[in-house]
Motif scaffolding. Structure first.
Motif, mmCIF file in Angstrom:
data_model
loop_
_atom_site.group_PDB
_atom_site.id
_atom_site.type_symbol
_atom_site.label_atom_id
_atom_site.label_comp_id
_atom_site.label_asym_id
_atom_site.label_seq_id
_atom_site.Cartn_x
_atom_site.Cartn_y
_atom_site.Cartn_z
ATOM 1 N N GLN A 62 2.796 6.108 -3.807
ATOM 2 C CA GLN A 62 1.485 6.355 -3.218
ATOM 3 C C GLN A 62 0.769 5.076 -2.811
ATOM 4 O OE1 GLN A 62 -1.376 9.136 -4.500
ATOM 5 N NE2 GLN A 62 0.075 10.484 -5.540
ATOM 6 N N CYS A 63 1.103 3.979 -3.481
ATOM 7 C CA CYS A 63 0.311 2.760 -3.294
ATOM 8 C C CYS A 63 1.004 1.697 -2.450
ATOM 9 C CB CYS A 63 -0.087 2.183 -4.647
ATOM 10 S SG CYS A 63 -1.142 3.299 -5.619
ATOM 11 N N PRO A 65 0.890 1.440 0.757
ATOM 12 C CA PRO A 65 -0.064 0.902 1.742
ATOM 13 C C PRO A 65 -0.982 -0.171 1.163
ATOM 14 C CG PRO A 65 0.053 3.291 1.912
ATOM 15 C CD PRO A 65 0.813 2.920 0.676
ATOM 16 N N ALA A 66 -1.489 0.048 -0.050
ATOM 17 C CA ALA A 66 -2.392 -0.931 -0.656
ATOM 18 C C ALA A 66 -1.658 -2.228 -0.987
ATOM 19 C CB ALA A 66 -3.022 -0.345 -1.918
ATOM 20 N N TRP A 139 -6.473 0.113 2.192
ATOM 21 C CA TRP A 139 -5.427 1.104 1.920
ATOM 22 C C TRP A 139 -4.662 1.417 3.204
ATOM 23 C CZ3 TRP A 139 -5.420 1.938 -3.275
ATOM 24 C CH2 TRP A 139 -4.458 2.800 -3.782
ATOM 25 N N ARG A 141 -5.821 2.378 5.977
ATOM 26 C CA ARG A 141 -6.357 3.526 6.702
ATOM 27 C C ARG A 141 -7.068 3.031 7.953
ATOM 28 N NH1 ARG A 141 -8.437 5.877 1.035
ATOM 29 N NH2 ARG A 141 -9.689 4.003 1.271
ATOM 30 N N SER A 181 -13.622 0.008 2.514
ATOM 31 C CA SER A 181 -13.236 -1.088 1.623
ATOM 32 C C SER A 181 -13.859 -2.388 2.099
ATOM 33 C CB SER A 181 -11.708 -1.224 1.579
ATOM 34 O OG SER A 181 -11.208 -1.644 2.832
ATOM 35 N N VAL A 246 -1.171 -4.131 -6.895
ATOM 36 C CA VAL A 246 -2.073 -2.990 -6.762
ATOM 37 C C VAL A 246 -3.291 -3.153 -7.663
ATOM 38 C CG1 VAL A 246 -2.295 -0.494 -7.058
ATOM 39 C CG2 VAL A 246 -0.212 -1.455 -6.056
ATOM 40 N N VAL A 249 -5.903 -5.218 -6.064
ATOM 41 C CA VAL A 249 -6.648 -4.465 -5.044
ATOM 42 C C VAL A 249 -7.725 -3.609 -5.704
ATOM 43 C CG1 VAL A 249 -6.487 -2.702 -3.242
ATOM 44 C CG2 VAL A 249 -4.684 -4.434 -3.456
ATOM 45 N N GLU A 253 -11.863 -3.997 -4.874
ATOM 46 C CA GLU A 253 -12.462 -3.061 -3.933
ATOM 47 C C GLU A 253 -13.418 -2.091 -4.628
ATOM 48 O OE1 GLU A 253 -12.211 -3.393 -0.818
ATOM 49 O OE2 GLU A 253 -10.593 -4.886 -0.768
ATOM 50 N N ILE A 258 -10.924 5.056 -3.287
ATOM 51 C CA ILE A 258 -9.888 6.062 -3.498
ATOM 52 C C ILE A 258 -10.459 7.211 -4.312
ATOM 53 C CG2 ILE A 258 -7.889 4.562 -3.245
ATOM 54 C CD1 ILE A 258 -7.865 4.208 -6.260
ATOM 55 N N THR A 262 -6.375 9.768 -7.615
ATOM 56 C CA THR A 262 -5.601 8.536 -7.499
ATOM 57 C C THR A 262 -6.067 7.515 -8.518
ATOM 58 O OG1 THR A 262 -5.290 8.958 -5.128
ATOM 59 C CG2 THR A 262 -4.829 6.738 -5.912
#
Length: 490
Positions: A62-63, A65-66, A139, A141, A181, A246, A249, A253, A258, A262
């Motif tokens: 899931q992470c 991207p971060a 993330w 996005r 973020s 992670v 991050v 942030e 999130i 999450t």
């Protein structure tokens, strides 16, 4: 009729067997033992270890991207890009020395890392003529597009990026975008003119201005740092240090970046905004194992995908990076939820998230096709020679390119060619087309006896894969009346 034979011992009424737990159960994690439903101490230990492992694997997937954004942030900081007024620029194109997820060799990148927590609302001025530009949050996005696909439509303009929670006044005269973020990636691209980078480089160095809105009256000077030829790593870790990336991050942030689920998933393995990430020996061993399985899972999703929608054509190996055709990876207009595997397939090997890459925009933006296999279905090997025939009428208004990548780093393949690619703009004076307008691109460790200008070098003992890019894709691409051949062994 209720009889004593279907009433278990210790009960007054019949009890469905489906709700009872046997004293011993054989599972993929071994035997689990219970005493009248109470798990033994050994069973509890085993399932809690497994639960930590499951959650850690899920965090990895899931992470990505971060962690990928964090890899870019730290990589660029290592070469001095540590303020909004400092941009890295591929003024001599992005060659294979920088480790950068599937970067392209045919546009001039100009990239800045913005810190809206430090600087507050930040102004970005871009000049007319910018190619596709994008801002993504921490993330990865989508925040906004700039340049041709953005609200300025290539005419240039002033953008204002607003941090989360900002309550101040927002002045008129800007294209305003709100980020979730503090860290934001700004990536601009410029096109070659007459096969040269000079015009795009000058456009960025003289026309791009970035400054805090609060410093509008005393704007800091811009600095540009070349990453062409630089040995710099911008890719996230694939071992247990992934979790530390992670955690950094999450600490930096805003907590609202999130959702609670999450945040809870992260907290379950020790990643929490308000506490240091300090796994004990047992948890570190679990994270080491989970990172290995998470990495293997991501690689299987990318290179052994089981989703038939990933393929553009039923009889070709070419795949899309946007399975489902949505930049948020929402299946069925969201009714099927987020396609987690599709998101992993993209972010494990690519950066920059924008609707312009997923939507059908004829003549605007870019489209991508990925292949790691030859016509027989075998992985591409650097010691062999291959040929790819692109049919006549390649549907690209601006230009097309084919770049070779390393499956280990998902970066450009490092060979004797600084730019492991061929394109209709960068190599236009070297390419040889067939009489019907088609072109044969050649791959192998040694140059061919003819059409050397069509050759991309590979490395014996090293695998590779290809990405075909169409800039300004035309209708025949979208309606699939133009279909690229598979890569064939020669």
């Amino acid at each position: 009729m209720v009889t004593s034979t279907n009433i278990p011992s210790g009960y007054n009424t019949p009890i469905p067997s489906t709700i009872l737990t046997p004293d011993r159960v054989e599972t993929r994690i071994g035997r689990l033992e219970f005493s009248d439903g109470f798990p033994s101490g050994e069973t509890a230990r085993k399932v809690f270890d497994h639960l930590d492992f499951l959650r850690a694997v899920e965090v990895f997937l899931q992470c990505v991207p971060a962690a990928s954004m964090e890899g870019l942030r730290t990589g660029f900081a290592s070469v001095g890009c540590d303020s909004a007024q400092t941009m890295v620029i591929a003024d001599r194109l992005l060659d294979s020395n920088p480790l950068f997820l599937t970067g392209n060799t045919d546009t001039v990148y100009a990239i800045a890392m913005l810190d809206l927590g430090r600087d507050g609302p930040t102004v970005v001025q871009i000049p007319p003529g910018c190619g596709p530009g994008t801002v993504n949050d921490a993330w990865f996005r989508f925040v906004t597009d700039m340049g041709a696909p953005g609200p300025d439509r290539g005419a240039g303009g002033d953008y204002l990026l607003v941090p989360p929670g900002y309550k101040g006044e927002i002045p008129d005269g800007y294209h305003v975008a709100h980020s979730t973020s503090y860290t934001n990636l700004l990536a601009l691209r410029g096109f070659l003119v007459d096969g040269k980078t000079d015009a795009a480089t000058q456009m960025f160095e003289t026309g791009v201005k970035i400054y805090p809105l609060s410093a509008a009256d005393e704007r800091p000077e811009m600095t540009f740092i070349s990453i062409s030829g630089a040995a710099v790593n911008t890719i996230h870790a694939n071992d247990q240090t992934f979790y530390a990336e992670v955690a950094d991050v999450i600490r930096r942030e805003p907590i609202e970046m999130i959702d609670p689920e999450t945040r809870g998933l992260l907290a379950s393995i020790g990643i929490h905004k308000d506490h240091p990430f300090n796994p004990d020996e047992r948890m570190l061993a679990t994270l080491t194992d989970a990172a290995a399985v998470g990495n293997a899972t991501a690689r299987a999703i990318c290179f052994q995908t089981r989703d038939p929608r990933a393929y553009y054509y039923p009889d070709r190996s070419w795949k899309t990076g946007f399975v489902g055709g949505d930049y948020r990876w929402l299946d069925g207009d969201g009714r099927s939820g987020r396609n987690m595997d599709a998101r992993t397939l993209f972010f494990y090997q690519a950066t920059l998230n924008t609707p312009a890459m997923a939507l059908e925009m004829v003549g605007v933006g870019s489209q991508y096709a990925i292949s790691e296999r030859d016509a027989t279905g075998a992985f591409l090997q650097g010691g062999s020679s291959y040929q790819l025939t692109l049919p006549p009428g390649i549907p690209a208004k601006d230009f097309w390119s084919l770049i070779a990548y390393d499956p280990q780093t998902r970066s450009e393949l490092q060979t004797g060619q600084p730019l492991p690619s061929r394109s209709s703009v960068n190599n236009r004076n070297e390419l040889t087309y067939n009489d019907d307008g088609s072109i044969d691109l050649l791959f192998g460790p040694e140059p061919p006896s003819e059409h050397r200008g069509n050759w991309i070098q590979t490395v014996a003992g090293k695998s590779w894969y290809a990405i075909l890019r169409l800039y300004g894709p035309l209708k025949p691409w979208f309606d699939k009346t133009w279909i690229p051949n598979d890569i064939e062994r020669r």
